[in-house]
Scaffold this active site. Structure first.
Site, mmCIF file in Angstrom:
data_model
loop_
_atom_site.group_PDB
_atom_site.id
_atom_site.type_symbol
_atom_site.label_atom_id
_atom_site.label_comp_id
_atom_site.label_asym_id
_atom_site.label_seq_id
_atom_site.Cartn_x
_atom_site.Cartn_y
_atom_site.Cartn_z
ATOM 1 N N SER A 132 -24.287 8.186 2.720
ATOM 2 C CA SER A 132 -25.195 8.967 1.887
ATOM 3 C C SER A 132 -24.577 10.280 1.454
ATOM 4 O O SER A 132 -25.054 10.899 0.506
ATOM 5 C CB SER A 132 -26.511 9.231 2.611
ATOM 6 N N HIS A 185 -25.510 16.571 3.955
ATOM 7 C CA HIS A 185 -25.925 16.242 2.596
ATOM 8 C C HIS A 185 -25.646 17.399 1.639
ATOM 9 O O HIS A 185 -25.261 17.184 0.489
ATOM 10 C CB HIS A 185 -27.408 15.888 2.575
#
Length: 259
Positions: A132, A185
């Protein structure tokens, strides 16, 4: 009464068979490594990004951690999110560029930033893994392209800058899904924004060099689903014909990157 969209296995099969080469390789590597971790669980420990264990002798962690996952659902959701974004990136920039970036800077740069932040700013040692970080990197790059054409979108009386969409998604993901790495992230977003703004385009070899490599090795003729860097001449798939697109917390240590 409106009819619900129906799942069409033929369209899914066609989409999978049309995926470009590098996308296939990276997705296969993700799935293959997840399968390999079933009998060899030590692979996660060996390849995860654990800041205190990153040194000149363990630089492989910066390249491997996006390919490793904590469990099946972690891997599945990341593959579903990554595949269309990666396929679009490869269709735009070519197979050589995609392979060079995603086996190099697009892992080492966000991974290196994360390691430095954890070691020297947060004074922590949270290990992470998961594709991710690439998902949010690509979302940020796409958001910058969209922002140039459509700078804002409206929510009621408010105008929201388009480029903030991935940032908002990171915040919601961190709040709604336990165990994800907010800092990881953000590191992916940072590199995606830099790419979208054109500040790190120098990481890509010159187009003349890429064309020379393609011609010298005859990659278009030898590799199925190869995407040429010179798409104005060869098109998306070169000279090849086309054919008729809440997770529970894992009990294992560390944090996952992504849903």
């Amino acid at each position: 009464m409106p009819s619900l969209p129906q799942f069409n296995p033929l369209r899914l099969r066609s989409y999978i068979f049309r995926l470009p080469l590098c996308t296939r390789l990276l997705i296969t590597a993700i799935v293959g490594l997840w399968i390999a971790t079933i009998p060899f669980d030590w692979l996660r420990e060996w390849g995860s990004l654990e800041p205190d264990k990153v040194n000149l002798g363990t630089m492989h962690r910066l390249n491997l951690f996006p390919l490793l996952h904590l469990g099946f659902l972690h891997m599945l959701f990341n593959v579903l999110a990554l595949t269309p974004l990666l396929e679009r990136f490869e269709a735009e920039f070519g197979t050589l560029v995609t392979l060079a970036l995603f086996t190099g800077p697009f892992g080492t740069l966000p991974g290196g930033i994360y390691t430095l932040l954890e070691k020297f700013v947060l004074r922590s040692n949270t290990n992470v893994m998961g594709a991710s970080i690439w998902v949010f990197l690509l979302l940020a790059a796409e958001a910058m392209k969209t922002h140039k054409a459509n700078p804002n979108f409206n929510i009621g009386p408010y105008k929201i800058p388009t480029w903030t969409t991935p940032l908002i998604l990171v915040v919601f993901t961190s709040v709604l899904i336990p165990g994800v790495s907010f800092i990881g992230h953000l590191c992916g977003l940072a590199i995606g924004y830099l790419w979208g703004l054109g500040y790190i385009k120098f990481l890509v070899p010159h187009e003349k060099i890429l064309r020379w490599v393609e011609g010298k090795l005859n990659l278009l003729g030898r590799l199925p689903h190869y995407v040429s860097v010179d798409q104005k001449t060869y098109g998306r798939y070169g000279v090849l014909p086309t054919t008729s697109s809440s997770l529970p917390r894992s009990p294992e240590p560390g944090q996952r990157l992504g849903a």
